[in-house]
Design a protein around this motif. Sequence first.
Motif, short mmCIF file in Angstrom:
data_model
loop_
_atom_site.label_atom_id
_atom_site.label_comp_id
_atom_site.label_asym_id
_atom_site.label_seq_id
_atom_site.Cartn_x
_atom_site.Cartn_y
_atom_site.Cartn_z
N LEU A 55 0.88 -1.09 0.05
CA LEU A 55 -0.02 -0.03 0.10
C LEU A 55 0.87 1.21 0.20
CD1 LEU A 55 -2.99 -1.08 2.45
CD2 LEU A 55 -3.08 -1.14 -0.13
N ALA A 56 1.93 1.21 0.62
CA ALA A 56 2.87 2.26 0.62
C ALA A 56 3.46 2.40 -0.57
CB ALA A 56 3.91 2.08 1.67
N GLU A 57 3.78 1.68 -1.31
CA GLU A 57 4.43 1.84 -2.78
C GLU A 57 3.30 2.13 -3.56
OE1 GLU A 57 6.58 -0.66 -6.10
OE2 GLU A 57 6.06 -1.56 -4.13
N LEU A 58 2.10 1.87 -3.42
CA LEU A 58 0.89 2.37 -4.13
C LEU A 58 0.73 3.75 -4.19
CD1 LEU A 58 -1.33 1.57 -6.24
CD2 LEU A 58 -2.75 0.95 -4.15
N GLU A 59 0.61 3.97 -2.98
CA GLU A 59 0.57 5.57 -2.67
C GLU A 59 1.61 6.49 -3.31
OE1 GLU A 59 0.62 5.90 1.76
OE2 GLU A 59 -1.39 5.04 2.25
N ASP A 60 2.90 5.94 -3.16
CA ASP A 60 3.81 6.72 -4.12
C ASP A 60 3.51 6.66 -5.41
OD1 ASP A 60 5.03 7.16 -1.42
OD2 ASP A 60 6.40 5.65 -1.94
#
Length: 469
Positions: free
Chosen positions: A99-104
């Motif tokens: 999810l962190a990578e998706l937010e970026d």
Amino acid sequence: MKRFLPQTLPAWVLLIVIAGLMISQVATLYIVARDRAASNGVVDLYRLNDRAYSLVQLMHDATPEERKATASGLFNSTYALTVSDTPAVTSSIAGDDQLAELEDILVGRLSKFGITDARVRRDPATQESDVPDGEAVNKDVGQVERDLLVLGADFAQSDKLTASLRFSDGQWLNFTEPITPPGPILSLDSLPLYSLIAGLIVIMSIWSLRRLTAPYRMMETAVTRIGNDLKSPPIAESGSREIRAAAKAINAMQMRLRDYVEDREHLAAALAHDLRTPLTRMRLRLELLRRSPAREALAHDLADIEGIASSVIDFAKFEVTEEKAERIDFWSLVESVADSFDGASFDEDVVPSRGLICVARPVALRRCVTNLIQNAVTYGKKAHLGVRRSGDTITLSIRDEGPGIPQTKLDAVFGSFVRLEESRNRTTGGLGLGLTIARNIARGAGGEVNLSNYPGGGLLTELRLPVAA
């Protein structure tokens, strides 16, 4: 525990095949389920990313009031969509690395539309679906519509991905994306196919095992048959290369054994027969001598030698003589043999039966019965006979009134030239070949001869033969 385990090699191999099949099926289903879940996760993130791009592209130039109006028009229970001054995802820290990578990725991709922040989280399903499930769907609808309704119900009841995107003016776009529900690996539709494949594999395994173990079964049958009758016909040399090789080896072994036995039987018969000529000359010369104790002793010794020669010839002729097996009325045969012995009689409860038919060599079987009755009369004074049928077996029981045989020597007396001095009279005894010949004849007919001490005294001899088909 051991009684529940297989007792044969084919059963063990079949158990291993079935166990391996089950393990491989379970492992395959587990791998497929895990890969499907991973693929669905990537697809869910892609769908959220794609929907975020479409919504932001649609609303970035609109005023805050226009965004709210658009969101209100696009809202539904499955794909919730709102525009507000506060984010639905309050935490700025992602729940996991994905999810962190998706937010970026979202911030980087949508920054050209004025997006300055993106937050994504996973939410469990919190509401019941108003979409009918598979069982509640009308049976009259088409298959495509039915599948769509069922899939819609699954999506409505599945977990969600909630995303919050902030525009440059500080307004937040909040929407949800349902996570793809995991489909069942096994279902009522796929279970018959799995069962059919597993059944075909088991059937093919059984067929293959029977083919692989055919030489072993053939060898077992052939060796047993050769053990009962060395002159049995050779087995057919047909089938696969391994089966033909095994059959050829067994036939060669049988031929060598038969030649070996026949050579020694002919040798014994020839030696015993050739002894008769000098014995006859000795008896003629003995008649010329005057009567004296020495003459009587020599005559007795000559009689013993002639008895030995006759017994050896009879023993050798048992295998050398070619005699075909025939259907024999066993009761009539026993009755005719018993009539020639004064000490032989049938038990009072014995009922004559003319339907006891067996298959054997007539002369040999008569010799077998004669030897057994003669032993009982000679060494036990009386022979009490009984003939009965039990299932597919004919049993001749002969009970004498002698001293019996020690328990430890019941099997030893069947050996060639074996005599028991303590229980057999030397002056009336034979050479110790009677029981040997009787047992060999019985086994050649598929039967057996057994000895046991009768509880009331005496020796009990039982001859068992199979009933003719």
